[in-house]
Design a protein around this motif. Structure first.
Motif, mmCIF file in Angstrom:
data_model
loop_
_atom_site.group_PDB
_atom_site.id
_atom_site.type_symbol
_atom_site.label_atom_id
_atom_site.label_comp_id
_atom_site.label_asym_id
_atom_site.label_seq_id
_atom_site.Cartn_x
_atom_site.Cartn_y
_atom_site.Cartn_z
ATOM 1 N N ASN A 86 0.833 -1.198 0.000
ATOM 2 C CA ASN A 86 0.000 0.000 0.000
ATOM 3 C C ASN A 86 0.872 1.255 0.000
ATOM 4 N N PHE A 87 0.290 2.343 -0.513
ATOM 5 C CA PHE A 87 0.955 3.642 -0.496
ATOM 6 C C PHE A 87 0.378 4.503 0.627
ATOM 7 N N VAL A 88 1.257 5.252 1.298
ATOM 8 C CA VAL A 88 0.826 6.233 2.290
ATOM 9 C C VAL A 88 1.614 7.517 2.061
ATOM 10 N N THR A 89 1.010 8.645 2.416
ATOM 11 C CA THR A 89 1.694 9.933 2.306
ATOM 12 C C THR A 89 2.592 10.132 3.520
ATOM 13 N N VAL A 90 3.867 10.458 3.276
ATOM 14 C CA VAL A 90 4.815 10.619 4.376
ATOM 15 C C VAL A 90 5.365 12.038 4.475
ATOM 16 N N MET A 91 5.114 12.865 3.473
ATOM 17 C CA MET A 91 5.594 14.251 3.527
ATOM 18 C C MET A 91 4.744 15.110 2.613
ATOM 19 N N ASN A 92 4.358 16.271 3.107
ATOM 20 C CA ASN A 92 3.675 17.262 2.284
ATOM 21 C C ASN A 92 4.709 18.261 1.772
ATOM 22 N N VAL A 93 4.695 18.513 0.476
ATOM 23 C CA VAL A 93 5.689 19.396 -0.138
ATOM 24 C C VAL A 93 4.980 20.408 -1.023
ATOM 25 N N TRP A 94 5.727 21.409 -1.460
ATOM 26 C CA TRP A 94 5.164 22.477 -2.285
ATOM 27 C C TRP A 94 5.413 22.246 -3.767
ATOM 28 N N SER A 95 6.299 21.329 -4.077
ATOM 29 C CA SER A 95 6.627 21.069 -5.478
ATOM 30 C C SER A 95 7.266 19.699 -5.567
ATOM 31 N N SER A 96 7.734 19.332 -6.744
ATOM 32 C CA SER A 96 8.390 18.042 -6.926
ATOM 33 C C SER A 96 9.645 17.945 -6.070
ATOM 34 N N CYS A 97 9.921 16.738 -5.587
ATOM 35 C CA CYS A 97 11.178 16.449 -4.899
ATOM 36 C C CYS A 97 12.156 15.926 -5.943
ATOM 37 N N TRP A 98 13.081 16.764 -6.370
ATOM 38 C CA TRP A 98 14.043 16.359 -7.392
ATOM 39 C C TRP A 98 15.127 15.465 -6.802
ATOM 40 N N GLY A 99 15.134 15.349 -5.492
ATOM 41 C CA GLY A 99 16.004 14.409 -4.810
ATOM 42 C C GLY A 99 15.322 13.949 -3.534
ATOM 43 N N LEU A 100 15.375 12.640 -3.243
ATOM 44 C CA LEU A 100 14.836 12.088 -2.001
ATOM 45 C C LEU A 100 15.930 11.276 -1.327
ATOM 46 N N PHE A 101 15.958 11.330 0.006
ATOM 47 C CA PHE A 101 16.955 10.553 0.739
ATOM 48 C C PHE A 101 16.433 10.291 2.152
ATOM 49 N N VAL A 102 16.687 9.077 2.652
ATOM 50 C CA VAL A 102 16.354 8.718 4.032
ATOM 51 C C VAL A 102 17.665 8.399 4.744
ATOM 52 N N ASP A 103 17.976 9.162 5.806
ATOM 53 C CA ASP A 103 19.256 8.955 6.486
ATOM 54 C C ASP A 103 19.152 7.826 7.512
ATOM 55 N N ILE A 104 20.243 7.580 8.243
ATOM 56 C CA ILE A 104 20.291 6.448 9.171
ATOM 57 C C ILE A 104 19.395 6.662 10.387
ATOM 58 N N ASN A 105 18.917 7.895 10.596
ATOM 59 C CA ASN A 105 17.994 8.183 11.698
ATOM 60 C C ASN A 105 16.546 8.230 11.233
ATOM 61 N N ASP A 106 16.284 7.716 10.035
ATOM 62 C CA ASP A 106 14.935 7.711 9.465
ATOM 63 C C ASP A 106 14.379 9.125 9.303
ATOM 64 N N THR A 107 15.212 10.019 8.841
ATOM 65 C CA THR A 107 14.765 11.362 8.473
ATOM 66 C C THR A 107 14.693 11.439 6.955
#
Length: 702
Positions: A134-155
């Motif tokens: 399933n898909f869930v929304t995890v972040m609300n943004v104002w435009s496209s995310c041209w880069g996504l990254f999840v660090d070791i602290n789950d940020t």
């Protein structure tokens, strides 16, 4: 774009090792992606293998991710799917459909959850949960995310290209709290705390953030908790060993060396002990196996092989890491020298290991590659490298803020909107008054009046298309949800039509200048009937001639979502056309004005020898000043755009917005001034205007 082609005779000595087993050494951390340990100077095969083509990854693939178990994930923007190859299988093993669209980036965590951009249309980043599908929304943004990254602290980090900022939020927060700023002020700029169109991002285990600052041509490092970045790659870095042009993706290996997608140079570069060097795509942009065309992102597999989204070639390219490029101990073989003849290679067995040779040979190398291009213009509606001419899209696109009402746009946008409305009203009044004047039969005694009647119509069409163009650019950049069909239609039609009317207006004014010069030359022998006949033919033929020079724009103009490099033939032809229509009327008006003054004075000086040539020039100017004023004014109004268009190098219009915008607006003023520069100085035309105006007043009921 210029190309150089040279033939070199090169003597190369090298050792070939063919091993029956492939040894892949990689660093295992709590990471979901591969960080190989390379040797000090790793080498990849310059010829890539097409791993997936457009039929699988769609049009303009950009996002790719490879996990530590060598599972490949690619976002298919055309079909709005995620295509998955498990363990580098030949064919996709899974395709995930979802409610996302036009995804610019994705990231996969160790548990198989996929984070994908869904910002352009739905203003969010989504997470596909592997356990539930399933898909869930995890972040609300104002435009496209041209880069996504999840660090070791789950940020989770999102690079918002259009807002010049990187934001983040902890995935451990129970509620969807507002995003925090990770880098950038939200205002474009080149200061240490600013970004300009950021794209790819990377966060190391120390929570240091690397950002590809595309339009600043640099990579910025923001240490954890710091708002000021350090330039680690690009012209402003402490050790600038390479020039970047809009870097997109960035990855660190296990030794913390940088690997960067140098997008506008269509190559992948990497750092080492001696600075940066080109790794793959080092032969200019193109579609050959050793070339890339505006790549966007890349990822390593466990063996250090490189997978690149070759965006404008609509494919995924795999570049194999050459053996001995891993940072593992290597047995140094004995080296034997050899004497080489001109036409015969010689091979020497130099070790006890089977299939290991020392080889010396002579080869001829043909190298063909592009020189550095000046500047690629246009991220949406354009198709040529800057040569001559800037469009309104080029000038305003970086000043406009998406999803922001006009009242909240910058002062420059609001002022330019006001100016365009004023120009339209002035142009409308000018066209009406000019039409009233030149539809009078007394004004059409010679060809000049007919040219000016046609010009009064084309000036109205020009200023109308100008305001349509302005508001189309503004509204489509503000409203990012505008349908693609509207964008494509406007992209392909508005600019060529605007150019047609603008160029037609300029050439009609040039025809007026030519006829006035002919009037001075012929004097009493001037044939009015022939003049009118030539004018009718010219007015009929001229639009077709101009349209013929612009028809290539209707064919080749496309809507792109990235800065694009063009076809060289189109670029050269487009430059020639723009130069011709810009400089042609300029030269005609200049020489006509000079001939009216000096040619007429010379003729008089031959007949009246009692006065000097200087006195005749002064008298000629006094008597025919109405014939001189119009070409001189048109000449002056052409100069700013001509100067701006001929400026060399890359034009970053946002740095001198009003320099470029002012010149662009001034180029339309001749279409607003026909009445002032042709009618007002002329007694004949003013008389015709008054007659026509009084006639209209008498016919209008009180």
């Amino acid at each position: 774009m210029n190309f150089s082609k040279k033939k070199h005779k090169l003597i190369i000595s090298f050792r070939l090792r063919f091993l029956s087993n492939n040894y892949c050494i990689f660093l295992v951390l709590a990471l979901s992606f591969n960080q190989p340990i390379f040797s000090s100077t790793p080498v990849w095969d310059s010829n890539g293998i097409t791993y997936a083509n457009q039929s699988i990854v769609g049009f303009h693939p950009v996002a790719i991710f490879m996990s530590t178990n060598n599972t490949i994930y690619v976002a298919n923007k055309e079909n709005n799917t995620i295509v998955i190859w498990e363990e580098e299988s030949v064919n996709p093993t899974k395709i995930i459909h979802g409610g996302f669209s036009k995804s610019q980036s994705l990231f996969v965590t160790s548990d198989g959850d996929i984070y994908i951009d869904d910002g352009e249309k739905n203003r969010r980043a989504q997470k596909w949960i592997a356990e539930t599908n399933n898909f869930v929304t995890v972040m609300n943004v104002w435009s496209s995310c041209w880069g996504l990254f999840v660090d070791i602290n789950d940020t989770l980090y999102c690079s918002m290209n259009e807002h010049h900022q990187v934001v983040k939020r902890s995935l451990n927060d129970p509620l969807m709290v507002p995003n925090r700023v990770a880098a950038g002020t939200g205002i474009r700029g080149s200061a240490s705390n600013q970004l300009w169109r950021p794209k790819g991002i990377y966060v190391n285990v120390n929570l240091d953030l690397y950002v590809t600052d595309c339009w600043n041509d640099r990579v910025q490092l923001f240490h954890s908790g710091e708002s000021n970045g350090i330039t680690v790659a690009g012209y402003a870095s402490l050790n600038p060993t390479i020039t970047l042009r809009c870097p997109n993706g960035v990855i660190l290996d296990a030794e913390k060396y940088l690997f960067i997608v140098d997008q506008d140079n269509s190559r992948i570069v990497g750092s080492g002990l001696n600075g940066f060097r080109c790794l793959v795509g080092c032969y200019g942009y193109g579609s050959q196996s050793n070339q890339l065309f505006l790549p966007y992102s890349f990822s390593f597999d466990r063996c250090g092989n490189m997978f690149v989204t070759d965006t404008l070639n609509h494919r995924i390219q795999k570049f194999l890491l050459m053996k001995d490029s891993f940072g593992t101990p290597v047995n140094i073989q004995y080296t034997h020298s050899s004497r080489l003849t001109d036409d015969s290679p010689t091979y020497y067995r130099d070790c006890k290991v089977p299939q290991c040779h020392y080889e010396t040979l002579q080869i001829h190398v043909n190298t063909t590659g592009p020189k550095e291009s000046s500047c690629v213009i246009g991220d949406q509606c354009n198709f040529y490298i800057k040569g001559i001419g800037l469009t309104l899209d080029d000038i305003l696109r970086d000043e406009l803020q998406p999803n922001t009402v006009l009242n909240n746009q910058s002062f420059s946008i609001k002022l330019s909107a006001g100016l365009t409305i004023i120009m339209f009203v002035a142009g409308l009044i000018n066209s009406i008054l000019s039409f009233i004047t030149f539809q009078n039969k007394d004004s059409q005694q010679v060809g000049c009046g007919m040219y000016l009647l046609a010009s009064s119509i084309t000036s109205l069409l020009t200023i109308t298309m100008f305001i349509i163009k302005f508001w189309f650019v503004v509204l489509t950049h503000i409203n990012v949800s505008t349908s693609l069909s509207v964008l494509r239609g406007g992209c392909a039609s508005i600019e060529p039509i605007l150019k047609l009317f603008l160029y037609l207006d300029g050439w009609l004014n040039a025809c007026v200048a030519v006829e006035r010069a002919a009037l001075i030359l012929k004097g009493v022998k001037f044939d009015k009937k022939k003049s009118k006949s030539i004018a009718r033919q010219t007015i009929f033929i001229l639009p077709f001639c101009i349209f013929g020079t612009l028809i290539h724009e209707l064919i080749f103009r496309r809507l792109f979502e990235y800065e694009t490099a063009p076809d060289t033939a189109n670029t050269n032809y487009n430059t020639a056309v723009l130069f011709f229509h810009l400089v042609g009327p300029f030269i005609v008006n200049l020489f006509s004005a000079l001939f009216i003054i000096f040619g007429g004075a010379h003729q008089r000086s031959m007949a009246r020898t009692n006065q000097s040539l200087k006195e005749h020039i002064q008298q000629q100017f006094r008597e025919h000043k109405q014939l001189v004023i119009s070409p001189i004014v048109l000449l002056i109004l052409s100069i700013p755009r001509l100067i701006i268009s001929l400026l060399p190098g890359c034009a970053k219009t946002s740095e001198n917005l009003w320099l470029y915008l002012g010149a662009y607006l001034i180029s339309f003023t001749p279409s607003m001034l026909i009445f002032l520069i042709f009618v007002f100085p002329s007694e004949l035309y003013m008389k015709a205007f008054k007659q026509s105006f009084n006639h209209i007043r008498r016919r209008t009921p009180p």
